[in-house]
Design a protein around this motif. Sequence first.
Motif, short mmCIF file in Angstrom:
data_model
loop_
_atom_site.label_atom_id
_atom_site.label_comp_id
_atom_site.label_asym_id
_atom_site.label_seq_id
_atom_site.Cartn_x
_atom_site.Cartn_y
_atom_site.Cartn_z
N THR A 1 0.82 -1.22 0.00
CA THR A 1 0.00 0.00 0.00
C THR A 1 0.85 1.26 0.00
N GLU A 2 1.97 1.25 0.72
CA GLU A 2 2.73 2.48 0.93
C GLU A 2 3.93 2.64 0.01
N VAL A 3 4.48 1.53 -0.50
CA VAL A 3 5.69 1.62 -1.33
C VAL A 3 5.41 1.17 -2.77
N ASN A 4 5.04 -0.10 -2.95
CA ASN A 4 4.76 -0.59 -4.30
C ASN A 4 3.73 0.31 -5.00
N ASN A 5 2.64 0.57 -4.32
CA ASN A 5 1.60 1.41 -4.88
C ASN A 5 1.85 2.89 -4.57
N GLY A 6 2.66 3.14 -3.54
CA GLY A 6 2.91 4.52 -3.13
C GLY A 6 3.64 5.34 -4.17
N VAL A 7 4.56 4.72 -4.90
CA VAL A 7 5.26 5.47 -5.95
C VAL A 7 4.30 5.86 -7.06
N TYR A 8 3.35 4.99 -7.37
CA TYR A 8 2.33 5.32 -8.39
C TYR A 8 1.40 6.41 -7.87
N ARG A 9 1.12 6.37 -6.58
CA ARG A 9 0.26 7.40 -6.00
C ARG A 9 0.90 8.78 -6.15
N CYS A 10 2.23 8.83 -6.04
CA CYS A 10 2.94 10.09 -6.30
C CYS A 10 2.90 10.44 -7.78
N GLY A 11 3.27 9.49 -8.63
CA GLY A 11 3.43 9.76 -10.05
C GLY A 11 2.15 10.15 -10.75
N PHE B 1 11.79 -5.53 -3.44
CA PHE B 1 12.92 -5.36 -4.35
C PHE B 1 12.51 -4.77 -5.69
N THR B 2 11.40 -5.23 -6.25
CA THR B 2 11.05 -4.80 -7.60
C THR B 2 10.68 -3.32 -7.66
N THR B 3 10.30 -2.74 -6.53
CA THR B 3 10.11 -1.29 -6.49
C THR B 3 11.45 -0.58 -6.25
N LEU B 4 12.24 -1.10 -5.34
CA LEU B 4 13.52 -0.44 -5.04
C LEU B 4 14.43 -0.38 -6.26
N VAL B 5 14.45 -1.44 -7.06
CA VAL B 5 15.37 -1.47 -8.19
C VAL B 5 14.97 -0.47 -9.27
N ARG B 6 13.73 -0.01 -9.23
CA ARG B 6 13.24 0.99 -10.18
C ARG B 6 13.29 2.41 -9.61
N PHE B 7 13.68 2.54 -8.37
CA PHE B 7 13.52 3.82 -7.69
C PHE B 7 14.38 4.93 -8.31
N ASP B 8 15.68 4.73 -8.36
CA ASP B 8 16.54 5.79 -8.89
C ASP B 8 16.40 5.97 -10.40
N PRO B 9 16.30 4.88 -11.20
CA PRO B 9 16.16 5.07 -12.65
C PRO B 9 14.83 5.69 -13.07
N VAL B 10 13.76 5.50 -12.28
CA VAL B 10 12.43 5.93 -12.73
C VAL B 10 11.69 6.76 -11.68
N TYR B 11 11.43 6.18 -10.52
CA TYR B 11 10.49 6.80 -9.60
C TYR B 11 11.00 8.12 -9.02
N HIS B 12 12.30 8.24 -8.79
CA HIS B 12 12.85 9.46 -8.21
C HIS B 12 12.52 10.68 -9.07
N GLY B 13 12.72 10.57 -10.37
CA GLY B 13 12.46 11.70 -11.26
C GLY B 13 11.10 11.64 -11.93
N HIS B 14 10.81 10.55 -12.60
CA HIS B 14 9.59 10.42 -13.40
C HIS B 14 8.34 10.54 -12.54
N PHE B 15 8.37 9.94 -11.34
CA PHE B 15 7.22 9.96 -10.45
C PHE B 15 7.37 10.99 -9.32
N LYS B 16 8.42 11.82 -9.39
CA LYS B 16 8.61 12.91 -8.43
C LYS B 16 8.77 12.43 -6.99
N CYS B 17 9.36 11.24 -6.82
CA CYS B 17 9.63 10.70 -5.49
C CYS B 17 11.05 11.11 -5.09
N ASN B 18 11.24 12.41 -4.90
CA ASN B 18 12.60 12.94 -4.95
C ASN B 18 13.13 13.54 -3.65
N ARG B 19 12.62 13.09 -2.51
CA ARG B 19 13.23 13.55 -1.27
C ARG B 19 14.67 13.06 -1.17
#
Length: 318
Positions: free
Chosen positions: A181-191, A236-254
């Motif tokens: 709820t908070e991480v796997n789906n949480g990055v999409y909730r931001c993006g 893992f499958t969310t973490l491995v995408r974090f820097d290449p995608v979620y940090h910038g593309h989904f604005k998960c940039n703290r």
Amino acid sequence: MSDQQEHSTGGVYTVKGREFSRDSRYITTRIVAEPRPGTDDYPVEPGRYRLIAAFACPWANRAIIVRDLLGLQDVISMGNPGPTHDADSWTFDLDPGGVDPVLGIHRLKDAYEKRFPGYPRGITVPAIVDERSGEVVTNNFPQITEDLFFEWKPFHRVDAPDLWPADVRDEMEEVMHRVYTEVNNGVYRCGFAGSQEAYDAAYDRLFAALDWLEDRLATRRFLMGDAITEADVRLFTTLVRFDPVYHGHFKCNRQKLSEMPNLWGYARDLFQTPGFGENVRFDQIKQHYYIVHRDINPLGIVPKGPDLASWQSDPGRV
């Protein structure tokens, strides 16, 4: 942005003016060792089923990893759609002629429509297809990996990990629920937030959960202790995408993942474990998100970075 958007890794989501909401209505059919009377269960049968899973998709990536960890590669075949798709379906762009060599189809939608003509929801991966009939069996991604462990046990490799240990299962279910709820789906909730307020709330929820995980991993090697479990695959499958995608593309940039010491060491530890890193395709991951999500990235430009060589550096975990 319209009130409803199609996203083929998760069906229909609603975003306008409020937070992202994933349609989690999946095909409930299961493949089980002993089909239950009065259900549409399929029987466990080696060589009968094909896992269709795009390396680009985090939900599919977990099924790919679990299949390998359990040693089911020769028992359940696998087809891999390409990283990009249209609003209609995932397609087999990586195969000669754009056709899956076993199912003989161009689009995963064909397998859905063969069983459910006019299938009303998103054509999602992972999906398991019956090779005999060419019909989709299930696309219920959390149930798929659970059943690969419990229902296919006689076909696991001898040294397969215990991904669902009985002594910590209740706690693990709670951890996995929060991770979902908070991480796997949480990055999409931001993006895909539909307003500033929805984004701000999603951002705070995501990083609160990441802080909780950072603290948890300060005192243990993996989420449940000294051994890898299903919970680790799902994170893992969310973490491995974090820097290449979620940090910038989904604005998960703290912070970047690489700036969270325990999570970064943990993620590299898993990446370097057989079954994990060799099933990560960074090029496909970036192509999928940056090309398919034109509502977020209208020009479809795929960034060249970040430098991913550090995934092979010493994780420093004990």
